[in-house]
Design a protein around this motif. Structure first.
Motif, PDB file in Angstrom:
ATOM      1  N   LEU A   1       0.843  -1.191   0.000  1.00  0.00           N
ATOM      2  CA  LEU A   1       0.000   0.000   0.000  1.00  0.00           C
ATOM      3  C   LEU A   1       0.879   1.240   0.000  1.00  0.00           C
ATOM      4  O   LEU A   1       1.789   1.355   0.818  1.00  0.00           O
TER       5      LEU A   1
ATOM      6  N   SER B   1      -4.541   7.787   3.744  1.00  0.00           N
ATOM      7  CA  SER B   1      -5.044   6.641   4.501  1.00  0.00           C
ATOM      8  C   SER B   1      -5.874   5.705   3.628  1.00  0.00           C
ATOM      9  O   SER B   1      -6.243   6.026   2.502  1.00  0.00           O
ATOM     10  N   GLU B   2      -6.213   4.560   4.198  1.00  0.00           N
ATOM     11  CA  GLU B   2      -7.046   3.599   3.483  1.00  0.00           C
ATOM     12  C   GLU B   2      -8.521   3.993   3.487  1.00  0.00           C
ATOM     13  O   GLU B   2      -9.352   3.288   2.916  1.00  0.00           O
TER      14      GLU B   2
ATOM     15  N   SER C   1      -9.200   4.375  -0.168  1.00  0.00           N
ATOM     16  CA  SER C   1      -8.534   3.260  -0.862  1.00  0.00           C
ATOM     17  C   SER C   1      -8.912   3.085  -2.331  1.00  0.00           C
ATOM     18  O   SER C   1      -8.183   2.453  -3.086  1.00  0.00           O
TER      19      SER C   1
END
Length: 250
Positions: free
Chosen positions: A137, A231-232, A235
């Protein structure tokens, strides 16, 4: 430590003041380790003193317009933290405002070299580091400006550089997706930073009147947008130019 970004390492350019400093603070608050880089090493050190003491932090000097300096920075960060960064926020930027017909070539080149070329060099070096480390990621957040979309009197160089950042971001998002790197940019409106302190009060009064929320923005409000994009929570967002302007569209 708990937080949206716990266990992640973020590299922030322009981390010595203004939006870059606020971004460092917001990322550290959410649990990220932070490498704060700035052309002014002392200011980067001052930023580090303000950060959450529960996370690892370190200050670096970098000239983002130099590929050698940027590549050295990435190497040093990887060595010091024993891992490649998985978040990069490109907040390094300068202005050299003059009317187009009075603007000298150096003022144009300097702004392009820091704001656009610098963003390209960091995106490239970061992308290579993430691909090499095979990180699962990663997220890049480039700081553009609403002026990059609308233009602005006296800022031909700045507007061109920030417009270029939008195009660079959208292209990088396409190319780097295969390495699990999302690339987005934030378009701040007029924010209370050292950069806007030089703008005449009369001009700022007009800008505030044109802003539906009737005020200037705070660096922290840009930083919060950067945290979201890093941040996710974001996503499935990549290639986006997110306006954080209080509704201002010039």
């Amino acid at each position: 430590m708990a937080g949206l970004l716990a266990g992640r390492l973020a590299l922030v350019t322009g981390g010595g003041s203004g939006i870059g400093r606020a971004v460092c603070q917001a990322l550290a608050k959410e649990g990220a380790a932070v490498a704060a880089a700035d052309i002014n090493r002392q200011q980067a050190e001052e930023t580090i003193q303000l950060l959450n003491k529960d996370v690892q932090t370190k200050a670096y000097e970098v000239d983002v317009s130099s590929s050698a300096s940027v590549n050295t920075l990435l190497g040093n960060v990887k060595q010091d933290f024993s891992v490649a960064p998985c978040i990069a926020v490109n907040a390094a930027g300068i202005t050299r405002d003059k009317f187009l017909l009075k603007m000298d070539e150096k003022s144009f080149d300097d702004v392009i070299n820091v704001n656009l070329k610098g963003t390209y060099l960091v995106n490239q070096a970061f992308g290579r580091a993430v691909a090499e480390a095979k990180l699962e990621l990663a997220s890049i957040v480039n700081i553009s400006s609403i002026v990059g979309k609308t233009g602005n009197i006296g800022q031909a160089n700045y507007a061109a550089s920030k417009s270029g950042v939008i195009g660079l971001t959208k292209t990088a998002a396409m190319e780097l997706a295969k390495f699990n790197i999302r690339v987005n940019c934030v378009l701040p409106g007029f924010i209370q930073t050292p950069m806007t302190e030089t703008v005449p009060e009369k001009v700022m009064g007009v800008v505030v009147m044109l802003t539906p929320l009737m005020r200037m923005g705070k660096p922290e409000e840009i930083a919060d947008a950067c945290v979201f994009l890093a941040s996710e929570k974001s996503s499935f967002i990549t290639g986006v130019a997110l306006e954080v302007t209080g509704g201002l569209n010039m």
